[in-house]
Write a protein that holds these residues in place. Structure first.
Motif, PDB file in Angstrom:
ATOM      1  N   LEU A  52       0.829  -1.199   0.000  1.00 22.21           N
ATOM      2  CA  LEU A  52       0.000   0.000   0.000  1.00 22.21           C
ATOM      3  C   LEU A  52       0.866   1.253   0.000  1.00 22.21           C
ATOM      4  CD1 LEU A  52      -2.901   1.035   0.013  1.00 22.21           C
ATOM      5  CD2 LEU A  52      -2.820   1.020   2.521  1.00 22.21           C
ATOM      6  N   GLU A  53       1.981   1.231   0.741  1.00 23.32           N
ATOM      7  CA  GLU A  53       2.921   2.352   0.741  1.00 23.32           C
ATOM      8  C   GLU A  53       3.477   2.617  -0.650  1.00 23.32           C
ATOM      9  OE1 GLU A  53       6.054   1.836   3.534  1.00 23.32           O
ATOM     10  OE2 GLU A  53       4.724   1.714   5.279  1.00 23.32           O
ATOM     11  N   ARG A  54       3.531   1.589  -1.472  1.00 22.89           N
ATOM     12  CA  ARG A  54       4.063   1.707  -2.831  1.00 22.89           C
ATOM     13  C   ARG A  54       2.971   1.907  -3.874  1.00 22.89           C
ATOM     14  NH1 ARG A  54       7.182  -0.906   0.474  1.00 22.89           N
ATOM     15  NH2 ARG A  54       9.440  -1.065   0.173  1.00 22.89           N
ATOM     16  N   GLY A  55       1.733   2.107  -3.398  1.00 21.62           N
ATOM     17  CA  GLY A  55       0.643   2.405  -4.305  1.00 21.62           C
ATOM     18  C   GLY A  55      -0.102   1.213  -4.848  1.00 21.62           C
ATOM     19  N   PHE A  56       0.108   0.024  -4.258  1.00 21.35           N
ATOM     20  CA  PHE A  56      -0.576  -1.184  -4.714  1.00 21.35           C
ATOM     21  C   PHE A  56      -1.542  -1.652  -3.624  1.00 21.35           C
ATOM     22  CE2 PHE A  56       3.611  -1.273  -6.770  1.00 21.35           C
ATOM     23  CZ  PHE A  56       3.241  -1.366  -8.107  1.00 21.35           C
ATOM     24  N   GLU A  57      -2.833  -1.735  -3.934  1.00 28.37           N
ATOM     25  CA  GLU A  57      -3.825  -2.218  -2.988  1.00 28.37           C
ATOM     26  C   GLU A  57      -3.989  -3.727  -3.162  1.00 28.37           C
ATOM     27  OE1 GLU A  57      -7.469  -0.084  -2.868  1.00 28.37           O
ATOM     28  OE2 GLU A  57      -6.520   1.883  -3.014  1.00 28.37           O
ATOM     29  N   VAL A  58      -3.354  -4.475  -2.279  1.00 35.07           N
ATOM     30  CA  VAL A  58      -3.392  -5.940  -2.327  1.00 35.07           C
ATOM     31  C   VAL A  58      -3.846  -6.441  -0.965  1.00 35.07           C
ATOM     32  CG1 VAL A  58      -2.134  -8.039  -2.874  1.00 35.07           C
ATOM     33  CG2 VAL A  58      -1.394  -5.866  -3.883  1.00 35.07           C
ATOM     34  N   ASP A  59      -4.970  -7.114  -0.906  1.00 37.47           N
ATOM     35  CA  ASP A  59      -5.487  -7.625   0.355  1.00 37.47           C
ATOM     36  C   ASP A  59      -4.598  -8.754   0.880  1.00 37.47           C
ATOM     37  OD1 ASP A  59      -8.044  -7.535   2.160  1.00 37.47           O
ATOM     38  OD2 ASP A  59      -7.615  -9.665   1.847  1.00 37.47           O
ATOM     39  N   HIS A  60      -4.471  -8.811   2.205  1.00 36.44           N
ATOM     40  CA  HIS A  60      -3.602  -9.841   2.803  1.00 36.44           C
ATOM     41  C   HIS A  60      -4.060 -11.254   2.465  1.00 36.44           C
ATOM     42  CE1 HIS A  60      -6.827  -9.230   5.787  1.00 36.44           C
ATOM     43  NE2 HIS A  60      -6.633 -10.503   6.092  1.00 36.44           N
ATOM     44  N   SER A  61      -5.374 -11.467   2.309  1.00 33.68           N
ATOM     45  CA  SER A  61      -5.869 -12.796   1.949  1.00 33.68           C
ATOM     46  C   SER A  61      -5.451 -13.172   0.526  1.00 33.68           C
ATOM     47  CB  SER A  61      -7.396 -12.858   2.070  1.00 33.68           C
ATOM     48  OG  SER A  61      -8.021 -11.935   1.189  1.00 33.68           O
ATOM     49  N   THR A  62      -5.338 -12.184  -0.347  1.00 35.17           N
ATOM     50  CA  THR A  62      -4.860 -12.437  -1.710  1.00 35.17           C
ATOM     51  C   THR A  62      -3.407 -12.886  -1.686  1.00 35.17           C
ATOM     52  OG1 THR A  62      -6.385 -10.806  -2.661  1.00 35.17           O
ATOM     53  CG2 THR A  62      -4.456 -11.394  -3.981  1.00 35.17           C
ATOM     54  N   ILE A  63      -2.601 -12.237  -0.857  1.00 31.62           N
ATOM     55  CA  ILE A  63      -1.193 -12.626  -0.732  1.00 31.62           C
ATOM     56  C   ILE A  63      -1.083 -14.047  -0.200  1.00 31.62           C
ATOM     57  CG2 ILE A  63       1.021 -12.063   0.345  1.00 31.62           C
ATOM     58  CD1 ILE A  63       0.095  -9.137   0.453  1.00 31.62           C
ATOM     59  N   ASN A  64      -1.959 -14.386   0.749  1.00 33.41           N
ATOM     60  CA  ASN A  64      -1.986 -15.758   1.270  1.00 33.41           C
ATOM     61  C   ASN A  64      -2.265 -16.766   0.150  1.00 33.41           C
ATOM     62  OD1 ASN A  64      -4.349 -17.853   2.614  1.00 33.41           O
ATOM     63  ND2 ASN A  64      -2.273 -17.913   3.430  1.00 33.41           N
ATOM     64  N   HIS A  65      -3.217 -16.461  -0.707  1.00 28.92           N
ATOM     65  CA  HIS A  65      -3.523 -17.342  -1.845  1.00 28.92           C
ATOM     66  C   HIS A  65      -2.319 -17.457  -2.780  1.00 28.92           C
ATOM     67  CE1 HIS A  65      -7.594 -17.925  -0.655  1.00 28.92           C
ATOM     68  NE2 HIS A  65      -7.991 -16.689  -0.899  1.00 28.92           N
ATOM     69  N   TRP A  66      -1.609 -16.351  -2.984  1.00 28.74           N
ATOM     70  CA  TRP A  66      -0.418 -16.381  -3.844  1.00 28.74           C
ATOM     71  C   TRP A  66       0.650 -17.304  -3.267  1.00 28.74           C
ATOM     72  CZ3 TRP A  66       0.221 -10.367  -4.602  1.00 28.74           C
ATOM     73  CH2 TRP A  66      -0.760  -9.905  -5.501  1.00 28.74           C
ATOM     74  N   VAL A  67       0.878 -17.200  -1.959  1.00 28.69           N
ATOM     75  CA  VAL A  67       1.902 -18.042  -1.329  1.00 28.69           C
ATOM     76  C   VAL A  67       1.560 -19.521  -1.502  1.00 28.69           C
ATOM     77  CG1 VAL A  67       2.936 -18.716   0.879  1.00 28.69           C
ATOM     78  CG2 VAL A  67       2.681 -16.292   0.309  1.00 28.69           C
ATOM     79  N   LEU A  68       0.299 -19.876  -1.265  1.00 28.41           N
ATOM     80  CA  LEU A  68      -0.100 -21.279  -1.384  1.00 28.41           C
ATOM     81  C   LEU A  68      -0.013 -21.771  -2.827  1.00 28.41           C
ATOM     82  CD1 LEU A  68      -3.166 -21.446   1.038  1.00 28.41           C
ATOM     83  CD2 LEU A  68      -0.772 -21.985   1.486  1.00 28.41           C
ATOM     84  N   ALA A  69      -0.197 -20.864  -3.781  1.00 26.56           N
ATOM     85  CA  ALA A  69      -0.132 -21.254  -5.188  1.00 26.56           C
ATOM     86  C   ALA A  69       1.290 -21.320  -5.712  1.00 26.56           C
ATOM     87  CB  ALA A  69      -0.946 -20.271  -6.037  1.00 26.56           C
ATOM     88  N   TYR A  70       2.148 -20.352  -5.297  1.00 27.30           N
ATOM     89  CA  TYR A  70       3.456 -20.221  -5.936  1.00 27.30           C
ATOM     90  C   TYR A  70       4.627 -20.735  -5.100  1.00 27.30           C
ATOM     91  CZ  TYR A  70       1.034 -17.627  -9.519  1.00 27.30           C
ATOM     92  OH  TYR A  70       0.172 -17.293 -10.538  1.00 27.30           O
ATOM     93  N   ALA A  71       4.471 -20.882  -3.787  1.00 25.41           N
ATOM     94  CA  ALA A  71       5.571 -21.442  -2.995  1.00 25.41           C
ATOM     95  C   ALA A  71       5.942 -22.848  -3.475  1.00 25.41           C
ATOM     96  CB  ALA A  71       5.213 -21.450  -1.508  1.00 25.41           C
ATOM     97  N   PRO A  72       4.964 -23.746  -3.720  1.00 26.91           N
ATOM     98  CA  PRO A  72       5.343 -25.071  -4.241  1.00 26.91           C
ATOM     99  C   PRO A  72       5.979 -25.000  -5.628  1.00 26.91           C
ATOM    100  CG  PRO A  72       3.122 -25.117  -3.329  1.00 26.91           C
ATOM    101  CD  PRO A  72       3.520 -23.680  -3.419  1.00 26.91           C
ATOM    102  N   LEU A  73       5.557 -24.039  -6.449  1.00 25.87           N
ATOM    103  CA  LEU A  73       6.158 -23.880  -7.776  1.00 25.87           C
ATOM    104  C   LEU A  73       7.607 -23.433  -7.673  1.00 25.87           C
ATOM    105  CD1 LEU A  73       3.574 -22.256 -10.242  1.00 25.87           C
ATOM    106  CD2 LEU A  73       4.703 -24.480 -10.412  1.00 25.87           C
ATOM    107  N   ILE A  74       7.876 -22.503  -6.749  1.00 27.44           N
ATOM    108  CA  ILE A  74       9.248 -22.052  -6.530  1.00 27.44           C
ATOM    109  C   ILE A  74      10.118 -23.234  -6.115  1.00 27.44           C
ATOM    110  CG2 ILE A  74      10.722 -20.676  -4.993  1.00 27.44           C
ATOM    111  CD1 ILE A  74       8.513 -18.541  -5.003  1.00 27.44           C
ATOM    112  N   GLU A  75       9.605 -24.060  -5.194  1.00 23.04           N
ATOM    113  CA  GLU A  75      10.367 -25.233  -4.755  1.00 23.04           C
ATOM    114  C   GLU A  75      10.628 -26.181  -5.920  1.00 23.04           C
ATOM    115  OE1 GLU A  75      10.837 -29.372  -3.371  1.00 23.04           O
ATOM    116  OE2 GLU A  75       9.032 -28.546  -4.287  1.00 23.04           O
TER     117      GLU A  75
END
Length: 250
Positions: free
Chosen positions: A50-73
């Motif tokens: 938000l400080e950088r001008g991006f409105e991203v809900d914390h629940s959305t970030i949680n969904h991203w982690v669950l989707a992309y953390a296994p891909l990164i691994e």
């Protein structure tokens, strides 16, 4: 040139990774890697964006982690190098849904992470499953020395791996606190950014997120690339894995 050749496969795999997402790919990967690399909550990241001008809900970030953390691994697993023949195996506790579960982990004598497995129980079946996962997955030089704690499951587990042809006959098995100090310290490195209050809410969430924590530890320790292994170079490798220009200049 060598790095370019290595990253071609994960770059080909990256097509479609971000299809249907409402945010740019670089921002998604930035959010996921920050969460996995630093002791930040999802709400911390929401405020930082938000400080950088991006409105991203914390629940959305949680969904991203669950989707992309296994891909990164999965993508970073391709870059691991062969390990030396002496490894240390241990398990550590992880709280999931109010209950203690078990994270099996292994490193070599140089402290390089080898593999991990999250298990519901601490028993012979879980130990054997971890050994199969660790030893069948290449690249891994067939180890002939094992350091473990005094758990009764390990002699039979090592014997089972010999019978399966996963390790050479007559491996040396050492039960010593001295040999286990390195992996016990390594547990802290992978657990330091995990939820401190209440732990994980589900086994599925824990499994996906821990895969990301482990992958970021692999990335931090490096893959024997030449030169100083800075965070910027780590981010560059991640960017290449997802076909991006750059995750961060930091």
């Amino acid at each position: 040139m060598i790095l370019i050749a290595i990253v071609e496969k994960p770059k080909r795999q990256s097509k479609g990774d971000f299809k249907g997402r409402h945010f740019e790919a670089w921002l998604i990967i930035q959010a996921v890697t920050w969460y996995l690399r630093y002791p930040l909550s999802y709400r911390d990241l929401e405020s930082m964006f938000l400080e950088r001008g991006f409105e991203v809900d914390h629940s959305t970030i949680n969904h991203w982690v669950l989707a992309y953390a296994p891909l990164i691994e999965k993508r970073l697993r391709l870059f691991r190098r062969p390990h030396c023949g002496s490894i240390r195996v241990d398990e550590t506790y992880v709280k999931i849904g109010g209950k203690w579960r078990y994270l099996y982990r292994a490193i070599d004598k140089r402290g390089v992470p080898i593999d991990f497995l999250l298990a519901a129980k601490r028993d012979a079946a879980a130990a054997k499953q971890f050994f199969r996962k660790m030893l069948e997955d290449q690249p891994l030089l067939a180890p002939d020395k094992f350091g473990t704690d005094g758990a009764s499951v390990y002699p039979a587990t090592i014997s089972d791996a010999v019978d399966a042809g996963l390790i050479p006959p007559n491996p040396l098995h050492r039960v010593s606190k001295h040999f286990q100090q390195g992996i016990e310290s390594d547990h802290f490195r992978v657990k330091e950014n995990m939820p401190k209050v209440g732990g994980f809410q589900s086994f599925r969430t824990a499994r996906k997120t821990i895969a990301g924590f482990e992958a970021m530890l692999w990335l931090k320790k490096g893959f024997d690339f030449a030169g100083e292994w800075t965070v910027r170079k780590q981010n560059k490798l991640l960017s290449c894995c997802f076909g991006l220009e750059m995750v961060s200049e930091g």
